[in-house]
Write an enzyme that holds these catalytic residues in place. Structure first.
Site, mmCIF file in Angstrom:
data_model
loop_
_atom_site.group_PDB
_atom_site.id
_atom_site.type_symbol
_atom_site.label_atom_id
_atom_site.label_comp_id
_atom_site.label_asym_id
_atom_site.label_seq_id
_atom_site.Cartn_x
_atom_site.Cartn_y
_atom_site.Cartn_z
ATOM 1 N N THR A 1 0.824 -1.207 0.000
ATOM 2 C CA THR A 1 0.000 0.000 0.000
ATOM 3 C C THR A 1 0.855 1.252 0.000
ATOM 4 O O THR A 1 0.426 2.303 -0.467
ATOM 5 C CB THR A 1 -0.935 -0.003 1.222
ATOM 6 N N TYR B 1 5.680 -11.777 5.128
ATOM 7 C CA TYR B 1 4.529 -11.299 4.364
ATOM 8 C C TYR B 1 4.279 -12.274 3.220
ATOM 9 O O TYR B 1 5.027 -12.305 2.245
ATOM 10 C CB TYR B 1 4.829 -9.891 3.848
ATOM 11 N N LYS C 1 2.195 -11.780 8.170
ATOM 12 C CA LYS C 1 1.023 -11.170 7.552
ATOM 13 C C LYS C 1 0.568 -12.128 6.466
ATOM 14 O O LYS C 1 1.265 -12.316 5.470
ATOM 15 C CB LYS C 1 1.371 -9.796 6.974
ATOM 16 N N VAL D 1 -3.471 -6.447 9.282
ATOM 17 C CA VAL D 1 -2.713 -5.358 8.660
ATOM 18 C C VAL D 1 -3.626 -4.815 7.580
ATOM 19 O O VAL D 1 -3.823 -5.459 6.545
ATOM 20 C CB VAL D 1 -1.368 -5.837 8.093
#
Length: 295
Positions: free
Chosen positions: A46, A134, A162, A204
């Site tokens: 993001t 991640y 995540k 998240v």
């Protein structure tokens, strides 16, 4: 390690020239902390990390740490598909004062599970900072298997993951086979409540830029045992979450923030801003975003 329950995968504000806007960053950080954010994840998907140079990341991370001033943890993205480059950036980022780093699964290279293990272990071994893995196969192509994540959880400073695979069976296995100290966060807003229900820690989130207080209310309701209310919150918030991903992220969430008066500028190429039609569709959701409470 528990970094909190609602972590925001923060956008990187840009000015009209496409440069990092530090004044807007200060405003955004304070807005997020005041609206339900327990921790900040910066320089991730993001945050448009592929468009930021290493020097920009280091300067940006140092600034966010300064503005945050210990109020919430700051987790900085330092992973890439280049192990040596990731090690170099991770070691440099230690000096910025961030609380942890996040390492994305290597994209494009398509390594084996053993390659993934060795990649993450090598980076973790190079730093004293806690590491969040991640897993996002939709972007990286490769999927970290539960077995690989379990193996990596035994590396002393790899403390969290995540999970953005959308595979609840895999997430269940990870939670079942890792220690209670290893935290599992949903990487998808819409999977927050399902992952909490099988023992996950939190999310998240992208949507927390806009509905941070409501996301936190949903999570707290679940932990307080009011599953019915948490479920109602999930159903009401899900259309908003989907609207923020109706076009490639982070274009929609940046547009939504700008519409709400939290100015963060546009995206950098190869991302493009929303079209007029896309903005109009998103604008239709904005009255639903300005809610004091849901339920």
């Amino acid at each position: 390690m528990n970094f909190g329950q609602v972590l925001t995968a923060m956008v990187t504000p840009f000015d009209q020239k496409g440069e990092i806007d530090f004044n807007a960053t200060r405003t955004l950080v304070n807005h997020l902390i005041s609206n339900g954010t327990d921790g900040l994840v910066i320089g991730g998907t993001t945050g448009e990390s592929p468009t930021l140079t290493s020097d920009e990341k280091i300067e940006f991370y140092r600034y966010v740490v300064k503005v945050t001033d210990g109020r919430v943890p700051v987790i900085a993205g330092t992973g890439s598909n280049n192990t040596r480059a990731s090690i170099s950036l991770t070691t440099q980022v230690e000096s910025t004062g961030v609380d942890a780093v996040m390492l994305v699964a290597p994209y494009y290279n398509k390594p084996s599970q053993e390659g993934l293990f060795q990649h993450f272990k090598a980076i973790a071994d190079s730093t004293s900072l806690p590491v969040m893995l991640y897993n996002i196969p939709g972007r990286s192509v490769v999927n970290m298997s539960p077995e690989t994540i379990v193996r990596l959880s035994k590396v002393p400073n790899i403390v969290s993951v995540k999970e953005s695979s959308g595979d609840l069976d895999a997430v269940t296995e990870i939670i079942s086979r890792t220690s209670n100290e290893f935290t599992v966060y949903s990487g998808d807003d819409g999977m927050t409540l399902p992952i909490l229900s099988i023992g996950g820690t939190g999310v998240v989130s992208v949507a927390s830029h806009i509905i941070g207080n409501e996301m936190k209310q949903m999570v707290h309701s679940y932990y307080d045992g009011d599953v019915q209310f948490a479920s109602s919150m999930h159903r009401k918030l899900l259309p908003i979450m989907k609207a923020l991903f109706a076009a490639p992220s982070p274009s929609p969430v940046k547009a939504a923030l700008n519409m709400k008066g939290v100015y963060v500028g546009d995206v950098r190429l190869p991302m493009v801003p929303l079209s007029a039609e896309e903005k109009n569709e998103l604008q239709k959701k904005l009255p639903d975003l300005n809610i004091e409470a849901v339920g």
